[in-house]
Design a protein around this motif. Structure first.
Motif, PDB file in Angstrom:
ATOM      1  N   SER A 128      36.055  21.918   0.974  1.00 26.41           N
ATOM      2  CA  SER A 128      35.609  22.573   2.085  1.00 26.41           C
ATOM      3  C   SER A 128      36.243  23.527   3.094  1.00 26.41           C
ATOM      4  O   SER A 128      35.928  24.751   3.025  1.00 26.41           O
ATOM      5  CB  SER A 128      35.016  21.288   3.082  1.00 26.41           C
ATOM      6  N   GLY A 129      37.628  23.214   3.292  1.00 26.71           N
ATOM      7  CA  GLY A 129      38.464  24.175   3.582  1.00 26.71           C
ATOM      8  C   GLY A 129      38.351  24.317   5.275  1.00 26.71           C
ATOM      9  O   GLY A 129      39.300  25.224   5.706  1.00 26.71           O
ATOM     10  N   ASN A 130      37.778  23.583   5.974  1.00 27.64           N
ATOM     11  CA  ASN A 130      37.787  23.802   7.436  1.00 27.64           C
ATOM     12  C   ASN A 130      38.705  23.037   8.243  1.00 27.64           C
ATOM     13  O   ASN A 130      38.702  23.687   9.441  1.00 27.64           O
ATOM     14  CB  ASN A 130      36.249  23.314   8.024  1.00 27.64           C
ATOM     15  N   LEU A 131      39.310  22.020   7.722  1.00 26.79           N
ATOM     16  CA  LEU A 131      40.304  21.153   8.267  1.00 26.79           C
ATOM     17  C   LEU A 131      41.668  21.665   7.758  1.00 26.79           C
ATOM     18  O   LEU A 131      41.762  22.542   6.805  1.00 26.79           O
ATOM     19  CB  LEU A 131      40.004  19.608   8.262  1.00 26.79           C
ATOM     20  N   TYR A 132      42.808  20.817   8.064  1.00 29.36           N
ATOM     21  CA  TYR A 132      44.042  20.948   7.392  1.00 29.36           C
ATOM     22  C   TYR A 132      44.842  19.512   7.407  1.00 29.36           C
ATOM     23  O   TYR A 132      44.831  19.014   8.544  1.00 29.36           O
ATOM     24  CB  TYR A 132      44.831  22.164   8.123  1.00 29.36           C
ATOM     25  N   GLY A 133      45.097  18.905   6.303  1.00 27.43           N
ATOM     26  CA  GLY A 133      45.923  17.966   6.137  1.00 27.43           C
ATOM     27  C   GLY A 133      46.521  17.642   4.611  1.00 27.43           C
ATOM     28  O   GLY A 133      46.763  18.772   4.207  1.00 27.43           O
ATOM     29  N   GLY A 134      46.306  16.564   4.225  1.00 22.86           N
ATOM     30  CA  GLY A 134      47.028  16.488   2.894  1.00 22.86           C
ATOM     31  C   GLY A 134      46.326  17.063   1.741  1.00 22.86           C
ATOM     32  O   GLY A 134      47.248  17.785   0.885  1.00 22.86           O
ATOM     33  N   ILE A 135      44.913  16.887   1.538  1.00 22.92           N
ATOM     34  CA  ILE A 135      44.419  17.824   0.562  1.00 22.92           C
ATOM     35  C   ILE A 135      44.636  19.393   0.627  1.00 22.92           C
ATOM     36  O   ILE A 135      44.877  20.105  -0.473  1.00 22.92           O
ATOM     37  CB  ILE A 135      42.805  17.611   0.582  1.00 22.92           C
ATOM     38  N   GLU A 136      44.484  19.860   1.852  1.00 21.12           N
ATOM     39  CA  GLU A 136      44.836  21.150   2.052  1.00 21.12           C
ATOM     40  C   GLU A 136      46.456  21.716   1.337  1.00 21.12           C
ATOM     41  O   GLU A 136      46.647  22.585   1.010  1.00 21.12           O
ATOM     42  CB  GLU A 136      44.457  21.610   3.279  1.00 21.12           C
ATOM     43  N   THR A 137      47.182  20.642   1.880  1.00 18.55           N
ATOM     44  CA  THR A 137      48.652  20.787   1.404  1.00 18.55           C
ATOM     45  C   THR A 137      48.579  21.092  -0.086  1.00 18.55           C
ATOM     46  O   THR A 137      49.376  21.613  -0.918  1.00 18.55           O
ATOM     47  CB  THR A 137      49.465  19.813   2.021  1.00 18.55           C
ATOM     48  N   PHE A 138      48.195  19.809  -0.691  1.00 27.33           N
ATOM     49  CA  PHE A 138      48.031  19.674  -2.193  1.00 27.33           C
ATOM     50  C   PHE A 138      47.663  21.120  -2.841  1.00 27.33           C
ATOM     51  O   PHE A 138      47.983  21.676  -3.784  1.00 27.33           O
ATOM     52  CB  PHE A 138      47.193  18.720  -2.547  1.00 27.33           C
ATOM     53  N   LEU A 139      46.310  21.390  -2.273  1.00 28.82           N
ATOM     54  CA  LEU A 139      45.882  22.972  -2.805  1.00 28.82           C
ATOM     55  C   LEU A 139      46.728  24.119  -2.674  1.00 28.82           C
ATOM     56  O   LEU A 139      46.908  24.936  -3.511  1.00 28.82           O
ATOM     57  CB  LEU A 139      44.274  23.166  -2.458  1.00 28.82           C
ATOM     58  N   HIS A 140      47.343  24.135  -1.641  1.00 28.53           N
ATOM     59  CA  HIS A 140      48.225  25.130  -1.394  1.00 28.53           C
ATOM     60  C   HIS A 140      49.386  25.100  -2.361  1.00 28.53           C
ATOM     61  O   HIS A 140      50.030  26.235  -2.829  1.00 28.53           O
ATOM     62  CB  HIS A 140      48.782  25.283   0.097  1.00 28.53           C
ATOM     63  N   THR A 141      49.870  24.022  -2.653  1.00 28.93           N
ATOM     64  CA  THR A 141      51.057  23.597  -3.559  1.00 28.93           C
ATOM     65  C   THR A 141      50.738  24.185  -4.763  1.00 28.93           C
ATOM     66  O   THR A 141      51.287  24.782  -5.606  1.00 28.93           O
ATOM     67  CB  THR A 141      51.493  22.336  -3.395  1.00 28.93           C
ATOM     68  N   VAL A 142      49.484  23.635  -5.369  1.00 26.79           N
ATOM     69  CA  VAL A 142      48.952  24.060  -6.491  1.00 26.79           C
ATOM     70  C   VAL A 142      48.861  25.911  -6.619  1.00 26.79           C
ATOM     71  O   VAL A 142      49.556  26.460  -7.771  1.00 26.79           O
ATOM     72  CB  VAL A 142      47.632  23.446  -6.843  1.00 26.79           C
ATOM     73  N   ALA A 143      48.462  26.332  -5.814  1.00 28.50           N
ATOM     74  CA  ALA A 143      48.326  27.823  -5.653  1.00 28.50           C
ATOM     75  C   ALA A 143      49.546  28.314  -5.859  1.00 28.50           C
ATOM     76  O   ALA A 143      49.936  29.420  -6.838  1.00 28.50           O
ATOM     77  CB  ALA A 143      47.563  28.182  -4.566  1.00 28.50           C
ATOM     78  N   ARG A 144      50.484  27.777  -5.202  1.00 22.61           N
ATOM     79  CA  ARG A 144      51.975  28.499  -5.099  1.00 22.61           C
ATOM     80  C   ARG A 144      52.698  28.422  -6.274  1.00 22.61           C
ATOM     81  O   ARG A 144      53.508  29.054  -6.893  1.00 22.61           O
ATOM     82  CB  ARG A 144      52.781  28.057  -4.044  1.00 22.61           C
ATOM     83  N   GLU A 145      52.617  26.978  -6.973  1.00 23.44           N
ATOM     84  CA  GLU A 145      53.412  26.514  -8.208  1.00 23.44           C
ATOM     85  C   GLU A 145      52.606  26.837  -9.464  1.00 23.44           C
ATOM     86  O   GLU A 145      53.215  26.443 -10.646  1.00 23.44           O
ATOM     87  CB  GLU A 145      53.638  25.167  -7.850  1.00 23.44           C
ATOM     88  N   GLN A 146      51.428  27.289  -9.707  1.00 21.72           N
ATOM     89  CA  GLN A 146      50.685  27.343 -11.093  1.00 21.72           C
ATOM     90  C   GLN A 146      51.509  28.063 -11.997  1.00 21.72           C
ATOM     91  O   GLN A 146      51.335  27.807 -13.101  1.00 21.72           O
ATOM     92  CB  GLN A 146      49.343  28.028 -10.659  1.00 21.72           C
ATOM     93  N   GLY A 147      52.341  28.762 -11.505  1.00 24.91           N
ATOM     94  CA  GLY A 147      52.902  29.778 -12.621  1.00 24.91           C
ATOM     95  C   GLY A 147      53.967  28.602 -13.484  1.00 24.91           C
ATOM     96  O   GLY A 147      54.354  29.273 -14.416  1.00 24.91           O
ATOM     97  N   LEU A 148      54.419  27.708 -13.025  1.00 25.59           N
ATOM     98  CA  LEU A 148      55.283  26.538 -13.826  1.00 25.59           C
ATOM     99  C   LEU A 148      54.561  26.194 -14.913  1.00 25.59           C
ATOM    100  O   LEU A 148      55.013  25.780 -15.691  1.00 25.59           O
ATOM    101  CB  LEU A 148      55.686  25.496 -12.825  1.00 25.59           C
TER     102      LEU A 148
END
Length: 374
Positions: free
Chosen positions: A8-28
């Protein structure tokens, strides 16, 4: 393999933190390319763009407005026709219910990432039950133990959420600067909680425990987290009134919404989030361990898989017991140091991003499904 994450993307919590981490670290893990499809603009969409991730907007969808759901489903259907993905991962039950049928109809392998405990009674869970995924990834064994209430026959894998190690360069200077900014003296022990403003996260219990330590010198508490919904605003107002009633106005500081939680953890000395209900996983606890903080929390749910006696203290949800645990750590710097020192290794073992992405790729490639994978 190209993977599309739907949320969804309209709030911010653990799932949003998770997705941001995946985006930043996907090059690994070069074998996987991660793209993201959201319904709403917000902090998560901004962070994904800043991470140079490929982002698709499906349009605001609200179940109470069926035409918006139809438009968002149409946008996803057209995206799946236009692009070729090896799998679509729906994060949490809302996108699974709304978009699972679209993914199934497109012939793309469907993955449900289970971020919450389920009971099979909520109307969204009953809706989602109609479309069984090819694979479920559960964020903890605790969560997986509830999966059968919705998907009793679905294969599942364990997938602890990835947590990035904090940046250590310049840490002492950042710590001193932030502590000064927030009014913490050099010798004071800072207790921090950074979480959503929801009652089950235990802020009220923390305040009740701290009230028992009013006469103990040398500590203060920071409560981070902004209200995102009207009920959260009411809850936050109640917490502020509670601080006044308990005589803690000089010791407890509400920090509101913060985008610098790693820096807050770096500047603190003890992490305490005494949940009143079981946490499905608890990224906040892993972040605190990564930062070298001893963790104090209640003994229930996902944190039982994260915190052990080497790195923290587990207590029942009782103000007296919580106060005793906090007092021990306030007065015993050796205990704080010993528990804090064990945290980074524990966090890395459970939630190293590279290991997570490797396991995710293996799970997706081993997934039984009838559709070919890109």
């Amino acid at each position: 393999m190209r993977v599309l994450h739907v949320y969804s993307g309209n709030l911010y919590g653990g799932i949003e933190t998770f997705l941001h981490t995946v985006a930043r670290e996907q090059g690994l893990q070069p074998g996987l390319t991660h793209e993201f499809a959201l319904c709403f603009e917000g902090r998560l969409s901004r962070e994904l763009r800043e991470a140079h991730a490929t982002l698709h907007l499906l349009g605001a969808a609200r179940v109470g407005r069926p035409w918006t759901v139809w438009r968002a489903r149409t946008a996803l259907r057209e995206l799946l026709q236009r692009e070729r993905y090896g799998a679509v991962i729906c994060h949490a039950i809302w996108p699974q219910a709304l978009f699972g049928p679209v993914v199934r109809a497109a012939g793309v392998p469907l993955v449900f990432y289970q971020h919450d405990a389920l009971n099979g009674r909520h109307w969204l869970e009953r809706w989602a039950r109609v479309t069984q995924p090819d694979l479920v990834i559960s964020n903890s064994r605790y969560s997986a133990g509830t999966l059968a209430t919705v998907y009793p026959r679905a294969p599942w894998r364990l997938g602890y959420c990835p947590v990035t190690a904090p940046v250590t360069d310049g840490a002492p200077a950042r710590r001193a600067r932030l502590r000064e900014e927030l009014g913490a003296g050099d010798g004071e022990v800072v207790i921090v909680q950074a979480s959503r403003m929801q009652e089950w996260k235990g802020q009220r219990l923390l305040l009740e425990a701290l009230a028992r330590l009013r006469q103990v010198p040398g500590w203060r508490a920071w409560v981070a987290g902004g209200a995102q919904r009207p009920e959260e605003e009411r809850y936050l107002d109640g917490l502020k009134a509670q601080v006044v009633a308990l005589g803690l106005t000089e010791r407890v500081r509400f920090l509101g919404h913060r985008s610098d939680v790693p820096a807050l953890l770096e500047a603190a000395d003890i992490h305490c989030q005494p949940n009143l209900g079981p946490e499905p996983f608890g990224i906040a606890f892993v972040e605190a361990l990564r930062a070298g903080l001893p963790v104090v929390t209640t003994a229930m749910g996902g944190p039982l898989e994260i915190v052990d006696a080497t790195c923290g203290v587990l207590v029942p949800p009782s103000p007296a017991t919580l106060a005793t645990a906090l007092l021990r750590l306030i007065e015993d710097p050796e205990a704080r140091g010993r528990l804090g020192a064990a945290g980074p290794a524990r966090a890395k073992t459970l939630c190293d991003p590279s290991a997570f992405l490797h396991r995710l790729e293996q799970a997706l490639r081993d997934m039984p499904a009838g559709a070919p994978r890109a």
